[in-house]
Enzyme design. Structure first.
Site, short mmCIF file in Angstrom:
data_model
loop_
_atom_site.label_atom_id
_atom_site.label_comp_id
_atom_site.label_asym_id
_atom_site.label_seq_id
_atom_site.Cartn_x
_atom_site.Cartn_y
_atom_site.Cartn_z
N ARG A 162 0.85 -1.20 0.00
CA ARG A 162 0.00 0.00 0.00
C ARG A 162 0.89 1.25 0.00
NH1 ARG A 162 -4.90 1.56 4.17
NH2 ARG A 162 -3.34 1.16 5.76
N ASP A 444 -3.58 2.82 14.26
CA ASP A 444 -2.84 3.42 13.16
C ASP A 444 -3.47 4.77 12.86
OD1 ASP A 444 -5.15 2.89 11.73
OD2 ASP A 444 -4.23 1.44 10.37
#
Length: 529
Positions: A162, A444
């Site tokens: 990603r 996160d």
């Protein structure tokens, strides 16, 4: 090196393997060809938000109705991506965590340069080195404290990468004094160094694309990928992507996303935390986003459940995967049996929902959850995926925007949970660690964004807690001091001094109390590292 390319940072051992002259020339070509269009599309985001602030509505687009009505399918799915029942996610550094994720037993591992990585130059380049070494079978690590050696198993998870979103710049590398796109940097380097080796190994360059809001952004990335394929002499369609549907804007354009990327796309993913954040961000100037405690706004709430069901049916209609969301729980030996049992129970309930709604797989944040989730999917799947399964529900605009009931849904505990996550996560981020365990959950940037947006909304509208108190700056200051004292007591004075909790609390307080909402917390934070 080309004089127009400048590197700002210390060049350590092996860095030149990644940021070689040839690799940087490749990135330069991508930048010069596509960056102006990227900036135009980011400007369009601001215009759309201004329109919504003025009362404009999000809805399915009239201009693309033909795409939604016609019969068509995506190009196809490679053999090693047909089974994606359990995907583990995490950053490409440190090396020990990276190897453990590949060895976790998950079908796929999404290594993440975005929400779970602080983008220091060292983290970015070491992450690219780890990817390159793993693909070449040359990665290992010995833990000096325990003496334990980490090396790759014979069978490892299929690797997906990603890159950072289109909104994020890379400040360490400039071209003609312009910052380059984090997307172009991460994606370009990964392709340049690894695409041909992956294809030789009968796999391929596979990516997750984050934070997209409009089908024209997908068109841009499709053009970038086509350019890279031609430049690197790859077969058109060799690069495969999964797009995260993690903005409220994107949920109304999922068929268009699949169409624009149809030669390269293999699925969409329900990025639940960013989606909930986006919902609050986009509608922050209306009271409809006064949601209850974040723990109560789960995937069983109608507007979140409808989003996942529509995603699955949209994907399966076009021959693509509908991937489920993240289970952020961490099962650890240091936890009490009761905490672990409660966490596993919550994961089981959520994954059974995803199974029932037709998801072809889902994410976990920790190796401890791979086996429990795999057991749920493997035992109930008729084959490696559920591409033939549909919810067959007609989901309209209102179903996607039907906010949950708020009455007596906001508590002091909910405020504290958001503050704790914001302070602890930001402190670790500033220190160079982009994901960390907070309150037995893997935090996160996406999970922290939910906390930030919710607190900003609660402060803006001076909401009332279930005990009658008003959420104002005085209460927030009091609770921040309490949370800092708790953190200090829990981690000890020595660790407290090493991690900038006090600094993070000041930054977080400023973010949640300022008049203008920052589009992404990582934008101002990036300037502080």
């Amino acid at each position: 090196m080309n004089k127009s390319i400048r590197i700002d940072g210390k060049i350590l051992s092996r860095y030149n393997e990644i940021i070689s002259d040839e690799a940087l020339e490749f990135i330069k070509e991508i930048h010069e060809r596509f960056n102006n269009k990227r900036l135009e599309l980011l400007d369009e985001r601001k215009k759309r938000q201004k329109n919504i602030d003025g009362g404009g509505k999000l809805d399915f687009l009239d201009e693309t109705k033909k795409i939604r009505d016609e019969k068509w399918k995506i190009k196809g799915i490679p053999e090693d991506l047909l089974k994606r029942q359990v995907e583990i996610t995490g950053p490409p550094v440190p090396k020990k965590m990276f190897i453990s994720a590949l060895n976790s037993g998950a079908d796929c591992y999404m290594t993440d340069f975005e929400d779970s990585l602080t983008p220091t130059l060292d983290n970015l380049i070491q992450g690219q080195l780890n990817i390159k070494d793993a693909i070449n079978g040359e990665i290992d690590f010995t833990d000096k404290s325990s003496g334990k050696k980490y090396e790759l198993n014979k069978k490892i998870a299929v690797l997906l990468i990603r890159p950072r979103g289109l909104h994020l710049d890379e400040k360490h590398i400039t071209i003609n004094s312009e910052r380059i796109s984090g997307t172009f940097f991460d994606l370009g380097l990964a392709l340049f160094h690894n695409a041909k080796n992956l294809i030789k190994k009968k796999s391929g360059p596979y990516f997750y694309l984050p934070k997209l809001e409009h089908y024209l952004e997908c068109r841009l990335l499709n053009e970038v990928i086509l350019f890279c394929e031609k430049k690197l002499n790859l077969e058109i369609g060799a690069v495969k992507v999964t797009v995260l549907i993690e903005t409220i804007n994107a949920v109304f354009q999922m068929e268009e996303f699949l169409w624009e990327l149809k030669d390269h796309i293999v699925g969409l993913n329900a990025g639940r935390w960013d989606y909930l954040f986006s919902y609050q961000k986009v509608y922050r100037n209306t009271k409809k986003v006064i949601l209850p405690d974040r723990s109560k706004v789960n995937m069983f709430v109608p507007f979140m459940s409808n989003y996942n069901k529509l995603l699955v049916d949209t994907c399966h209609k076009r021959g693509a995967f509908g991937m489920g969301g993240m289970s952020a729980q961490v099962i650890a030996k240091s936890n009490s049996p009761e905490i672990n049992e409660k966490a596993l129970s919550g994961v089981k309930k959520d994954k059974e929902r995803e199974l029932k709604q037709g998801n072809d797989g889902a994410w976990v944040a920790h190796p401890s959850l791979v086996e429990p989730v795999k057991n749920i999917f493997e035992k109930n799947f008729d084959g490696p995926n559920q591409l033939k399964k549909f919810n067959n529900e007609k989901i309209n605009r209102r179903d996607l925007l039907d906010e949950p009931e708020i009455e007596k849904g906001i508590t002091e505990s909910g405020v504290r949970e958001n503050l704790q996550e914001g302070i602890e996560y930001m402190a670790h981020w500033i220190n160079g660690t982009g994901c960390s365990v907070v309150n037995n959950l893997m935090a996160d940037a996406a999970t922290c964004e939910v906390s930030r947006a919710q607190l900003w909304v609660w402060l803006k509208y001076k909401v009332q807690l279930d005990d009658g108190r008003i959420v104002d700056e005085k209460l927030i200051d009091q609770l921040i001091n309490d949370e800092l004292n708790k953190i200090n007591k829990r981690v000890g004075e020595e660790i407290y001094k090493k991690i900038p909790f006090d600094k993070a609390s000041k930054i977080f307080k400023e973010m949640i109390s300022k008049q203008n909402f920052d589009d992404f917390l990582t934008l101002p934070l990036y300037e502080k590292i």
